[in-house]
Design a protein around this motif. Structure first.
Motif, PDB file in Angstrom:
ATOM      1  N   ASP A 145       9.687  14.934  -7.418  1.00 32.86           N
ATOM      2  CA  ASP A 145      10.892  14.535  -6.677  1.00 32.86           C
ATOM      3  C   ASP A 145      10.493  13.827  -5.387  1.00 32.86           C
ATOM      4  N   ARG A 146       9.545  14.409  -4.673  1.00 30.67           N
ATOM      5  CA  ARG A 146       9.043  13.765  -3.461  1.00 30.67           C
ATOM      6  C   ARG A 146       8.363  12.443  -3.801  1.00 30.67           C
ATOM      7  N   ALA A 147       7.598  12.427  -4.882  1.00 28.19           N
ATOM      8  CA  ALA A 147       6.901  11.196  -5.279  1.00 28.19           C
ATOM      9  C   ALA A 147       7.901  10.081  -5.580  1.00 28.19           C
ATOM     10  N   ALA A 148       8.993  10.415  -6.247  1.00 27.09           N
ATOM     11  CA  ALA A 148      10.004   9.408  -6.551  1.00 27.09           C
ATOM     12  C   ALA A 148      10.626   8.857  -5.270  1.00 27.09           C
ATOM     13  N   GLU A 149      10.841   9.733  -4.300  1.00 30.58           N
ATOM     14  CA  GLU A 149      11.385   9.297  -3.013  1.00 30.58           C
ATOM     15  C   GLU A 149      10.409   8.358  -2.307  1.00 30.58           C
ATOM     16  N   VAL A 150       9.114   8.710  -2.333  1.00 27.18           N
ATOM     17  CA  VAL A 150       8.095   7.861  -1.714  1.00 27.18           C
ATOM     18  C   VAL A 150       8.046   6.505  -2.419  1.00 27.18           C
ATOM     19  N   ALA A 151       8.117   6.514  -3.741  1.00 24.97           N
ATOM     20  CA  ALA A 151       8.099   5.258  -4.501  1.00 24.97           C
ATOM     21  C   ALA A 151       9.271   4.371  -4.108  1.00 24.97           C
ATOM     22  N   ARG A 152      10.447   4.949  -4.003  1.00 30.77           N
ATOM     23  CA  ARG A 152      11.623   4.153  -3.631  1.00 30.77           C
ATOM     24  C   ARG A 152      11.468   3.560  -2.235  1.00 30.77           C
ATOM     25  N   ASP A 153      10.903   4.321  -1.316  1.00 31.98           N
ATOM     26  CA  ASP A 153      10.685   3.811   0.041  1.00 31.98           C
ATOM     27  C   ASP A 153       9.727   2.615   0.031  1.00 31.98           C
ATOM     28  N   HIS A 154       8.690   2.683  -0.787  1.00 32.21           N
ATOM     29  CA  HIS A 154       7.737   1.581  -0.838  1.00 32.21           C
ATOM     30  C   HIS A 154       8.339   0.351  -1.511  1.00 32.21           C
ATOM     31  N   VAL A 155       9.181   0.550  -2.501  1.00 30.87           N
ATOM     32  CA  VAL A 155       9.872  -0.591  -3.107  1.00 30.87           C
ATOM     33  C   VAL A 155      10.770  -1.261  -2.072  1.00 30.87           C
ATOM     34  N   ALA A 156      11.485  -0.473  -1.294  1.00 28.01           N
ATOM     35  CA  ALA A 156      12.366  -1.040  -0.270  1.00 28.01           C
ATOM     36  C   ALA A 156      11.562  -1.844   0.751  1.00 28.01           C
ATOM     37  N   ALA A 157      10.396  -1.330   1.140  1.00 33.18           N
ATOM     38  CA  ALA A 157       9.549  -2.046   2.103  1.00 33.18           C
ATOM     39  C   ALA A 157       9.071  -3.366   1.522  1.00 33.18           C
ATOM     40  N   LEU A 158       8.717  -3.375   0.261  1.00 35.52           N
ATOM     41  CA  LEU A 158       8.249  -4.620  -0.359  1.00 35.52           C
ATOM     42  C   LEU A 158       9.390  -5.623  -0.520  1.00 35.52           C
ATOM     43  N   LEU A 159      10.548  -5.155  -0.953  1.00 36.52           N
ATOM     44  CA  LEU A 159      11.667  -6.070  -1.170  1.00 36.52           C
ATOM     45  C   LEU A 159      12.141  -6.716   0.123  1.00 36.52           C
ATOM     46  N   ALA A 160      11.848  -6.077   1.250  1.00 39.22           N
ATOM     47  CA  ALA A 160      12.175  -6.699   2.538  1.00 39.22           C
ATOM     48  C   ALA A 160      11.340  -7.956   2.766  1.00 39.22           C
ATOM     49  N   ARG A 161      10.181  -8.011   2.112  1.00 38.31           N
ATOM     50  CA  ARG A 161       9.290  -9.181   2.238  1.00 38.31           C
ATOM     51  C   ARG A 161       9.428 -10.127   1.052  1.00 38.31           C
ATOM     52  N   LEU A 162       9.690  -9.585  -0.119  1.00 37.19           N
ATOM     53  CA  LEU A 162       9.796 -10.377  -1.345  1.00 37.19           C
ATOM     54  C   LEU A 162      11.006  -9.862  -2.119  1.00 37.19           C
ATOM     55  N   PRO A 163      12.185 -10.417  -1.849  1.00 35.21           N
ATOM     56  CA  PRO A 163      13.419  -9.815  -2.369  1.00 35.21           C
ATOM     57  C   PRO A 163      13.569  -9.856  -3.881  1.00 35.21           C
ATOM     58  N   ALA A 164      12.947 -10.836  -4.549  1.00 35.01           N
ATOM     59  CA  ALA A 164      13.179 -10.971  -5.986  1.00 35.01           C
ATOM     60  C   ALA A 164      11.880 -11.247  -6.725  1.00 35.01           C
ATOM     61  N   PRO A 165      10.964 -10.271  -6.772  1.00 35.88           N
ATOM     62  CA  PRO A 165       9.710 -10.518  -7.493  1.00 35.88           C
ATOM     63  C   PRO A 165       9.967 -10.763  -8.973  1.00 35.88           C
ATOM     64  N   ALA A 178       0.852  -1.187   0.000  1.00 37.14           N
ATOM     65  CA  ALA A 178       0.000   0.000   0.000  1.00 37.14           C
ATOM     66  C   ALA A 178       0.891   1.241   0.000  1.00 37.14           C
ATOM     67  N   CYS A 179       0.849   1.991  -1.084  1.00 39.23           N
ATOM     68  CA  CYS A 179       1.780   3.108  -1.283  1.00 39.23           C
ATOM     69  C   CYS A 179       1.203   4.403  -0.724  1.00 39.23           C
ATOM     70  N   THR A 180       1.162   4.506   0.572  1.00 38.15           N
ATOM     71  CA  THR A 180       0.629   5.705   1.214  1.00 38.15           C
ATOM     72  C   THR A 180       1.455   6.921   0.825  1.00 38.15           C
ATOM     73  N   GLY A 181       0.769   8.018   0.546  1.00 36.26           N
ATOM     74  CA  GLY A 181       1.425   9.289   0.265  1.00 36.26           C
ATOM     75  C   GLY A 181       1.850   9.490  -1.171  1.00 36.26           C
ATOM     76  N   LEU A 182       1.786   8.439  -2.001  1.00 36.42           N
ATOM     77  CA  LEU A 182       2.325   8.571  -3.359  1.00 36.42           C
ATOM     78  C   LEU A 182       1.375   9.334  -4.279  1.00 36.42           C
ATOM     79  N   VAL A 183       0.099   8.991  -4.265  1.00 35.50           N
ATOM     80  CA  VAL A 183      -0.862   9.722  -5.100  1.00 35.50           C
ATOM     81  C   VAL A 183      -0.884  11.199  -4.718  1.00 35.50           C
TER      82      VAL A 183
END
Length: 271
Positions: A168-188, A154-159
């Motif tokens: 620029d802020r949106a890209a930062e938020v996107a990267r944070d959400h990718v990092a959170a997901l990869l912590a659970r699923l490292p290689a989708p 769930a990408c809170t704050g991105l929209v």
């Protein structure tokens, strides 16, 4: 005939751009419910009521077919809308999940045979909180493909960052959400951008995901799917390439903000 394109805000402009490029002689009417955006945090009953109101408004513009260019509306409202409200003899309403799931599973939506091994394994879904809560995407995927893991984020704050024009802020938020997901699923194996706003920061998602992950973005898939649909339902096709833009918000403000999505301000009208 005019085709309506409905979104909770401006994200659907990414879909409309792809549609007008693929179908240059088709007439479209875009409606952004900017007065009530974003939908991602709203209750399902409110999303359903707002979606019905938006679709009805486009019907009044003589749109025989409406595309819900909003994943939240598609996930939360589309099924009940089609089953309990819509008269399919008069109008049709399509969502944006179908082309993505057909693409991932390589199965037509009308194929109701049991789920099979499609080669699909691990899928990351980046979407709004309401889309994730609905469970619609993994449910529909599992109807068609066996042994698939879906990891939703769930990408809170991105929209909100994208609608504000702060990419620029949106890209930062996107990267944070990718990092959170990869912590659970490292290689989708695949990653789905399950919100039509997200293509504006697709590069940030791509850079943050593993290079082996296939990134699935919706606009071109939706355009190709609509082209196929119009071949099978030609009564909805045709026009002169005219496009109108409606909003429930302030037309001047919305038109200026639309430049983030289109590259130039857009002349919106009050809905």
């Amino acid at each position: 005939m005019k085709i309506g394109v409905f979104d909770s805000g401006l994200g659907g402009l990414t879909v409309l751009t792809a549609l007008t490029r693929a179908l240059p002689s088709q007439d479209f009417v875009y409606l952004g419910d900017n007065a009530n955006a974003p939908y991602g945090w709203k209750a399902p009953t409110e999303i359903y009521e707002l979606t019905i109101a938006g679709v009805e408004r486009l019907f009044r513009e003589d749109c025989g077919l409406v595309i819900l260019a909003c994943n939240t509306a598609s996930a939360v409202a589309l099924h009940d809308l089609q089953v309990n409200w819509l008269n399919p003899a008069a109008h049709r309403v399509l969502g944006v999940f179908v082309p993505v799931i057909e693409h991932l599973t390589r199965r037509d939506w009308g194929d109701n045979t049991p789920p099979t091994h499609t080669g699909l394994r691990d899928v990351a879904l980046f979407a709004t909180p309401a889309t994730v809560r609905s469970g619609a995407f993994p449910r529909e995927l599992h109807f068609r493909a066996r042994d698939v893991t879906v990891a939703p984020q769930a990408c809170t704050g991105l929209v909100e960052a994208i609608e504000a024009g702060d990419l620029d802020r949106a890209a930062e938020v996107a990267r944070d959400h990718v990092a959170a997901l990869l912590a659970r699923l490292p290689a989708p194996q695949s990653a789905v951008l399950g919100c039509t706003h997200y293509p504006l920061v697709e590069a940030a998602f791509r850079a943050a995901l593993p290079s082996a992950t296939t990134l699935v973005s919706q606009p071109e898939l939706i355009a190709a799917s609509l082209g196929d649909y119009l071949k099978r339902h030609p009564r909805f096709a045709g026009g002169t390439g005219a496009v109108r833009y409606l909003t429930t918000g302030d037309p001047a403000i919305v038109g200026t903000r639309a430049a983030v999505f289109t590259g130039a301000p857009v002349a919106f009208e009050a809905a």
